[in-house]
Design a protein around this motif. Structure first.
Motif, PDB file in Angstrom:
ATOM      1  N   LEU A  59      48.391  54.184  42.519  1.00  0.00           N
ATOM      2  CA  LEU A  59      48.110  52.769  42.780  1.00  0.00           C
ATOM      3  C   LEU A  59      46.617  52.514  42.880  1.00  0.00           C
ATOM      4  CD1 LEU A  59      50.782  51.547  45.317  1.00  0.00           C
ATOM      5  CD2 LEU A  59      50.396  50.730  43.036  1.00  0.00           C
ATOM      6  N   PHE A  60      45.903  53.420  43.557  1.00  0.00           N
ATOM      7  CA  PHE A  60      44.450  53.261  43.659  1.00  0.00           C
ATOM      8  C   PHE A  60      43.805  53.334  42.274  1.00  0.00           C
ATOM      9  CE2 PHE A  60      44.385  54.195  48.323  1.00  0.00           C
ATOM     10  CZ  PHE A  60      43.621  53.106  48.681  1.00  0.00           C
ATOM     11  N   ILE A  61      44.332  54.223  41.421  1.00  0.00           N
ATOM     12  CA  ILE A  61      43.789  54.335  40.067  1.00  0.00           C
ATOM     13  C   ILE A  61      43.995  53.016  39.315  1.00  0.00           C
ATOM     14  CG2 ILE A  61      43.998  55.569  37.875  1.00  0.00           C
ATOM     15  CD1 ILE A  61      42.953  57.424  39.829  1.00  0.00           C
ATOM     16  N   SER A  62      45.179  52.399  39.485  1.00  0.00           N
ATOM     17  CA  SER A  62      45.413  51.109  38.832  1.00  0.00           C
ATOM     18  C   SER A  62      44.450  50.063  39.354  1.00  0.00           C
ATOM     19  CB  SER A  62      46.831  50.617  39.080  1.00  0.00           C
ATOM     20  OG  SER A  62      47.748  51.607  38.845  1.00  0.00           O
ATOM     21  N   LEU A  63      44.165  50.136  40.662  1.00  0.00           N
ATOM     22  CA  LEU A  63      43.226  49.174  41.249  1.00  0.00           C
ATOM     23  C   LEU A  63      41.835  49.357  40.647  1.00  0.00           C
ATOM     24  CD1 LEU A  63      42.694  46.969  43.281  1.00  0.00           C
ATOM     25  CD2 LEU A  63      42.464  48.664  45.053  1.00  0.00           C
ATOM     26  N   VAL A  64      41.416  50.613  40.475  1.00  0.00           N
ATOM     27  CA  VAL A  64      40.132  50.879  39.816  1.00  0.00           C
ATOM     28  C   VAL A  64      40.149  50.267  38.418  1.00  0.00           C
ATOM     29  CG1 VAL A  64      38.703  52.683  38.811  1.00  0.00           C
ATOM     30  CG2 VAL A  64      39.589  52.964  41.107  1.00  0.00           C
ATOM     31  N   GLY A  65      41.272  50.443  37.717  1.00  0.00           N
ATOM     32  CA  GLY A  65      41.378  49.917  36.350  1.00  0.00           C
ATOM     33  C   GLY A  65      41.205  48.412  36.316  1.00  0.00           C
ATOM     34  N   ILE A  66      41.904  47.697  37.189  1.00  0.00           N
ATOM     35  CA  ILE A  66      41.830  46.229  37.119  1.00  0.00           C
ATOM     36  C   ILE A  66      40.460  45.732  37.570  1.00  0.00           C
ATOM     37  CG2 ILE A  66      42.916  45.814  39.356  1.00  0.00           C
ATOM     38  CD1 ILE A  66      44.095  43.617  36.810  1.00  0.00           C
ATOM     39  N   CYS A  67      39.822  46.449  38.520  1.00  0.00           N
ATOM     40  CA  CYS A  67      38.462  46.059  38.915  1.00  0.00           C
ATOM     41  C   CYS A  67      37.504  46.230  37.743  1.00  0.00           C
ATOM     42  CB  CYS A  67      37.983  46.895  40.089  1.00  0.00           C
ATOM     43  SG  CYS A  67      38.751  46.469  41.631  1.00  0.00           S
ATOM     44  N   ASN A  68      37.670  47.305  36.985  1.00  0.00           N
ATOM     45  CA  ASN A  68      36.813  47.512  35.825  1.00  0.00           C
ATOM     46  C   ASN A  68      37.006  46.400  34.805  1.00  0.00           C
ATOM     47  OD1 ASN A  68      35.621  49.762  36.802  1.00  0.00           O
ATOM     48  ND2 ASN A  68      36.940  51.189  35.724  1.00  0.00           N
TER      49      ASN A  68
ATOM     50  N   VAL B 133      45.558  58.642  33.912  1.00  0.00           N
ATOM     51  CA  VAL B 133      44.218  58.479  34.484  1.00  0.00           C
ATOM     52  C   VAL B 133      43.191  58.285  33.371  1.00  0.00           C
ATOM     53  CG1 VAL B 133      42.431  59.605  35.838  1.00  0.00           C
ATOM     54  CG2 VAL B 133      44.785  59.729  36.574  1.00  0.00           C
ATOM     55  N   MET B 134      43.380  59.005  32.259  1.00  0.00           N
ATOM     56  CA  MET B 134      42.447  58.836  31.133  1.00  0.00           C
ATOM     57  C   MET B 134      42.445  57.402  30.643  1.00  0.00           C
ATOM     58  SD  MET B 134      42.980  62.249  28.885  1.00  0.00           S
ATOM     59  CE  MET B 134      42.149  61.624  27.441  1.00  0.00           C
ATOM     60  N   GLY B 135      43.639  56.820  30.532  1.00  0.00           N
ATOM     61  CA  GLY B 135      43.723  55.440  30.070  1.00  0.00           C
ATOM     62  C   GLY B 135      43.014  54.485  31.011  1.00  0.00           C
ATOM     63  N   GLU B 136      43.210  54.692  32.326  1.00  0.00           N
ATOM     64  CA  GLU B 136      42.567  53.794  33.291  1.00  0.00           C
ATOM     65  C   GLU B 136      41.054  54.000  33.320  1.00  0.00           C
ATOM     66  OE1 GLU B 136      43.930  51.449  34.979  1.00  0.00           O
ATOM     67  OE2 GLU B 136      46.067  51.871  34.835  1.00  0.00           O
ATOM     68  N   GLY B 137      40.617  55.205  33.020  1.00  0.00           N
ATOM     69  CA  GLY B 137      39.201  55.514  33.129  1.00  0.00           C
ATOM     70  C   GLY B 137      38.433  55.328  31.842  1.00  0.00           C
TER      71      GLY B 137
END
Lengths: 218, 200, 147
Positions: free
Chosen positions: A95-104, A173-177
């Motif tokens: 969930l935190f990773i998704s949050l990083v993604g949407i913030c980006n 994680v690669m996709g989100e990053g």
């Protein structure tokens, strides 16, 4: 309780979800914290256009509203990365990773320029598609081992996580990053996005570093 | 070895392969966005196959993340394509132009507050949407954003009560329920605002 | 030569999406071949059914203001787990006593096993989740206002 990242100094307990501070996670956490502070105090850079054929130049103003919004996104991204660094629960981590993604997505999309908006859109699609392997991996880990807590997963009392599930987690994680790639292609580092766009790169780097630890210990 | 769980996974994985393959070959931006909605379904399927109460509690965040990102992405799509909004007038139906929307909306909102929680938010939000759609109004985005922020803060506070002073769990439970009620109302009224914008 | 061609293709950011989707497709195909996966029988928060109960399929509680046993990960961290499950508002209590189908609308009422997990034992998940919604909402409304 020994892990790859060292023995935790401190474990914060939120019910079923443990937040733990081991030497590895603390160093990543501090890195995210320092750069979040930078985002708080930094002022936006102004893009300078030189008028062709004369010696005039003019600076593009960043409106106060846009400044506030991008700073808000950068700080939110910093907090999200901090959370992703120290959380000790697989689903919470995703969930935190998704949050990083949407913030980006927000950091990139705040620039009103069609080219940049297109990059933000393409990245947003990748980020949204990446939630599928992420959540899928977390749910499969729960089903095959009966727990989501990383502390339990280290202890070897639970069955091993299948390799393909780990691969799904890493791919998610690669996709989100992937944000820095889009930010770079949209030429944001220099002019329109600076300095907040640095949070894109930093958060991607941090989540990659953390997912390596997660995959190795579970 | 092939239990029900693996058979279910097989079906969901096939669905995921089909959906992602569609995403590979699709070139149009809008269709990609629509396909993403389809792609989300297998991920919910994988979570649901867990088959415990925990699964239901995990589906909710999974669903919300998908919806939230779709909301942001579709707005980015509109901006990126430079689509102009069409001025939509209030619905031109005689009953709706009388006092009916007000009465129905008030009833829905009251009932939603009684229900509280997710469904309550949905019902009350529907009342607000209906009112905005029928009447048309000026946008009050700042107000909506503020309500969203306050409900978020209530939620976080309830969480800390649960974690650090668990004796007051009843208070925390009600704050969480109220927080989520406001959150859902705000999200749904946003839909009504975007529809009814452009007339006074 | 071939590296040049590849780098030219992936330098176009519109190509990243198909590439990523392709990678996920391949990985899911691999996942299909690695089936069957073992299902661990000792799950947390197991599901039970009692068709005679009006709260079915969410009936995990006893009388209000008593604590029931919940199988969570760290029981010592959630000393009040089990209270929320048994709690019903007076209105829900009335519905539960008059109809057999309150369970189908249980998410509408505070209390129940889902609230126990969402608010209490796994509360941090639910904190992150509205934050994601909040951020997405902020992006959309910012673009909408400026656009």
């Amino acid at each position: 309780m020994d892990s790859l990242g060292g023995t935790p100094y401190y474990i914060l307990e939120f019910g079923d979800e443990l937040v733990y501070f081991s030497p590895y996670t603390v160093s990543l956490f501090l890195l995210a914290l320092v750069f979040t502070l930078f985002a708080v105090i930094a002022k936006p850079e102004r893009q300078v256009d030189i008028a062709f054929g004369g010696d005039a130049y003019y600076a593009k103003e960043t409106s106060l509203q846009e400044l506030k919004f991008r700073r808000f996104m950068a700080i939110a991204c910093g907090f999200a990365s901090m959370g992703a660094m120290v959380t000790g629960d697989v689903f919470n981590f995703t969930l935190f990773i998704s949050l990083v993604g949407i913030c980006n997505v927000g950091i990139v999309a705040a620039v009103k320029n069609r080219h940049v908006q297109n990059a933000a859109y393409q990245y947003g699609i990748v980020a949204l598609a990446a939630t599928v392997p992420l959540f899928g991996a977390a749910a499969t880990i729960a089903a095959t081992t009966g727990t989501l807590s990383m502390v339990e997963l280290w202890s070897n009392a639970t069955p091993a996580v299948p390799p393909v599930v780990k691969a799904l987690l890493v791919l998610g994680v690669m996709g989100e990053g992937m944000a820095p790639f889009y930010a770079a292609k949209a030429e944001m580092f220099r002019a329109p996005g600076a300095p907040y766009v640095i949070m894109c790169s930093l958060s991607s780097l941090l989540i990659f570093l953390r997912v390596i630890e997660v995959v190795l210990v579970i | 070895m092939w239990q029900e769980y693996s058979i279910g996974l097989l079906l969901v994985f096939i669905a995921a392969v089909v959906a992602f393959f569609a995403l590979v070959v699709e070139k149009d931006d809008l269709h990609r966005l629509l396909l993403l909605d389809l792609v989300e379904v297998p991920s919910l399927g994988i979570i649901a196959l867990l088959g415990t109460d925990l699964a239901e509690a995990l589906i909710l965040p999974g669903l919300v993340v998908g919806i939230a990102e779709l909301l942001a992405l579709s707005q980015i799509y509109v901006t990126k394509e430079g689509l102009r909004e069409k001025a939509v007038r209030g619905l031109n139906i005689e009953v709706i132009q009388a006092d009916a929307p007000l009465i129905i909306s008030v009833l829905l909102i009251c009932y939603g507050i009684v229900l509280s929680g997710f469904t309550g938010g949905g019902v009350a939000g529907l009342g607000v949407v209906f009112y905005f759609m029928a009447r048309g109004h000026r946008e009050h985005f700042e107000l909506l954003e503020m309500a969203s922020g306050i409900s978020w803060a209530i939620w976080i506070f309830a969480f800390f009560v649960f974690m650090f002073i668990p004796e007051y769990w009843l208070l925390a439970l009600f704050m969480a329920a109220i927080g989520i009620l406001m959150k859902v109302i705000v999200k749904m009224s946003l839909v009504g605002t975007m529809w009814g914008d452009g007339n006074g | 030569m071939i590296i040049q061609r590849i780098s030219r293709i992936i330098s176009n950011y519109e190509m990243i999406m198909p590439l990523f989707a392709g990678a996920v497709t391949v990985l899911f195909v691999v996942a299909i071949f690695s089936l069957p996966l073992p299902y661990y029988e000792e799950q947390l928060y197991p599901k039970t059914f009692d068709p005679a109960s009006p709260l079915n399929p969410y009936d995990r509680g006893g009388p209000p203001f008593t604590q029931v046993e919940i199988k969570d990960q760290y029981p010592e961290n959630s000393p009040t787990a089990g209270y929320v499950t048994t709690y019903l508002t007076p209105f829900s209590w009335y519905l539960a006593n008059t109809t057999l189908y309150l369970g189908t609308t249980i998410v509408a009422h505070p209390g129940g096993i889902l609230d126990e997990i969402l608010y209490n034992t796994r509360g941090l998940d639910t904190v992150v989740e509205p934050t994601i919604l909040f951020i997405a909402f902020a992006i959309a409304s910012y673009l909408y206002r400026k656009g």
